[in-house]
Design an enzyme around this catalytic site. Structure first.
Site, PDB file in Angstrom:
ATOM      1  N   ARG A   1      -5.652   0.234  -7.869  1.00  0.00           N
ATOM      2  CA  ARG A   1      -5.399  -0.249  -9.233  1.00  0.00           C
ATOM      3  C   ARG A   1      -3.900  -0.525  -9.457  1.00  0.00           C
ATOM      4  O   ARG A   1      -3.467  -1.672  -9.551  1.00  0.00           O
ATOM      5  CB  ARG A   1      -5.940   0.772 -10.254  1.00  0.00           C
ATOM      6  N   ASP A   2      -3.105   0.535  -9.474  1.00  0.00           N
ATOM      7  CA  ASP A   2      -1.682   0.356  -9.799  1.00  0.00           C
ATOM      8  C   ASP A   2      -0.995  -0.434  -8.692  1.00  0.00           C
ATOM      9  O   ASP A   2      -0.109  -1.258  -8.951  1.00  0.00           O
ATOM     10  CB  ASP A   2      -1.019   1.741  -9.951  1.00  0.00           C
TER      11      ASP A   2
ATOM     12  N   ASN B   1       4.357   2.721  -6.874  1.00  0.00           N
ATOM     13  CA  ASN B   1       4.264   4.182  -6.937  1.00  0.00           C
ATOM     14  C   ASN B   1       4.814   4.742  -5.642  1.00  0.00           C
ATOM     15  O   ASN B   1       4.824   4.078  -4.606  1.00  0.00           O
ATOM     16  CB  ASN B   1       2.793   4.613  -7.007  1.00  0.00           C
TER      17      ASN B   1
ATOM     18  N   HIS C   1       3.159  10.995 -12.404  1.00  0.00           N
ATOM     19  CA  HIS C   1       2.902   9.625 -11.917  1.00  0.00           C
ATOM     20  C   HIS C   1       4.270   8.967 -11.760  1.00  0.00           C
ATOM     21  O   HIS C   1       4.842   8.437 -12.717  1.00  0.00           O
ATOM     22  CB  HIS C   1       2.029   8.909 -12.952  1.00  0.00           C
TER      23      HIS C   1
ATOM     24  N   CYS D   1       4.263  -2.264 -12.296  1.00  0.00           N
ATOM     25  CA  CYS D   1       3.530  -2.604 -13.517  1.00  0.00           C
ATOM     26  C   CYS D   1       3.959  -3.998 -13.941  1.00  0.00           C
ATOM     27  O   CYS D   1       5.152  -4.280 -14.022  1.00  0.00           O
ATOM     28  CB  CYS D   1       3.834  -1.586 -14.612  1.00  0.00           C
TER      29      CYS D   1
END
Ligand code: HMG
Ligand code: MG
Length: 285
Positions: A13-14, A247, A205, A238
């Protein structure tokens, strides 16, 4: 007894949400299945968001339909509003995440509403989730610095985290979205949050733009946090945080935690191989 730390894999996802080149659905499915085989207990698979805002994840339902769920693994998705929640449920998802921010500017850029409006939008999701037996995670973004409005006060983070907790989110993930925070800012932020939300329900996170993510995880460990989000291969960023990189890489986090004597249940060698595969996806190789 060896203490366990949960590494929550958010790469599909990220990691992928910001990739400009369309990644085939089959490759995403293969990635999730490979991560399941590494021993992760939590994998964030995709988002049920507007395809105009995040085109890369427009195939969320197809990815969920294609993966081979492994017993005991949580497969989660982001759901910003009731529409996203309903789409996730229709795709058979039973672990969702709502996402808020600690700065008004980031909230507007990311989800097109104020912080207060976002919390209102989450209420019907929480109610439906309770009826459906769905578990909800809550994110707070920009917990130290906002790309649009600068330094974020620890109290603002604590306020949003507490609201998500009171609303019924089973875990609150604290997003250092920009990846530029130094351990001192993370320490100050955590001190404020921990006055209002217990460490057992918090996750860290950390994006890793400036390379402090591992040091930030260490600070969070000293405060009692035992869940950390990470993305295989360090993928991502993002779309609404210009300049932020991915990340912290899952393989670095797992390696570091094992070195500190924690167990994660993750096969590091297998994960490193998936990391190589994931980085190739990004370059379109
Ligand atoms: P909006 O434009 O304010 O909403 O978007 P709207 O209700 O006015 O709807 C506008 C259009 O979107 C309509 O379509 C809706 O049907 C559609 P149109 O009439 O224009 O054709 N729509 C949807 N379509 C699919 N699924 C939905 C949905 N909702 C509306 N759920 C919205 C509001 C939140 C939907 C939008 O702003 C959005 O999708 N934003 C994307 C946010 C996002 O995914 N950001 C990245 C993830 S967060 C992150 O990365 C941070 C994190 O990693 C932690 C950290 O690092 O800090 C979690
Ligand atoms: Mg993130």
């Amino acid at each position: 007894m060896t203490e366990t730390v949960t590494v929550f894999e958010v790469g599909p996802r990220d990691g992928l949400q910001n990739e400009a080149v369309p990644i085939p659905t089959a490759a995403k499915i293969e990635l999730v299945d490979a991560l399941s085989a590494c021993g992760f207990t939590h994998i964030e698979v995709s988002s049920f968001v507007s395809p105009k805002w995040v085109p890369q994840l427009a195939d969320a339902a197809d990815v969920f339909a294609g993966i081979t769920p492994k017993h005991g693994v949580v497969y989660a998705a982001l759901t910003p509003n009731q529409r996203g929640y309903d789409a996730a449920r229709a795709a058979g998802v039973s672990n969702v995440a709502v996402f808020a921010a600690a700065s008004e500017a980031f909230s507007q850029k990311n989800i097109n509403c104020s912080i207060a409006e976002s919390l209102e939008r989450f209420k019907p999701i929480m109610a439906a989730a309770e009826t459906d037996g769905v578990r909800v995670r809550g994110y707070v973004s920009v917990v130290t610095d906002c790309p649009y409005s600068g330094a974020v006060s620890p109290d603002a983070v604590a306020d949003v985290a507490e609201r998500l907790h009171v609303m019924g989110c089973e875990q609150i993930s604290l997003g250092e979205t920009l990846g530029r925070a130094r351990p001192e800012s993370v320490d100050a932020m955590l001190q404020a949050v921990l006055e209002r939300v217990p460490a057992e329900v918090l996750a860290g996170h950390f994006h890793d733009t400036d390379g402090h993510a591992i040091a930030n995880i260490e600070v969070a460990l000293t405060h009692g946090l035992r869940t950390f989000d990470a993305a295989v291969g360090g993928l991502g960023g993002c779309p609404y945080a210009p300049g932020a990189s991915g990340n912290v890489a899952s393989e670095r986090v797992v390696d570091h935690l094992h070195g500190l004597g924690y167990q994660t249940g993750i096969d590091l060698a297998a994960l490193q191989a998936v990391g190589t595969q994931a980085k190739a996806l990004r370059s379109g190789a």
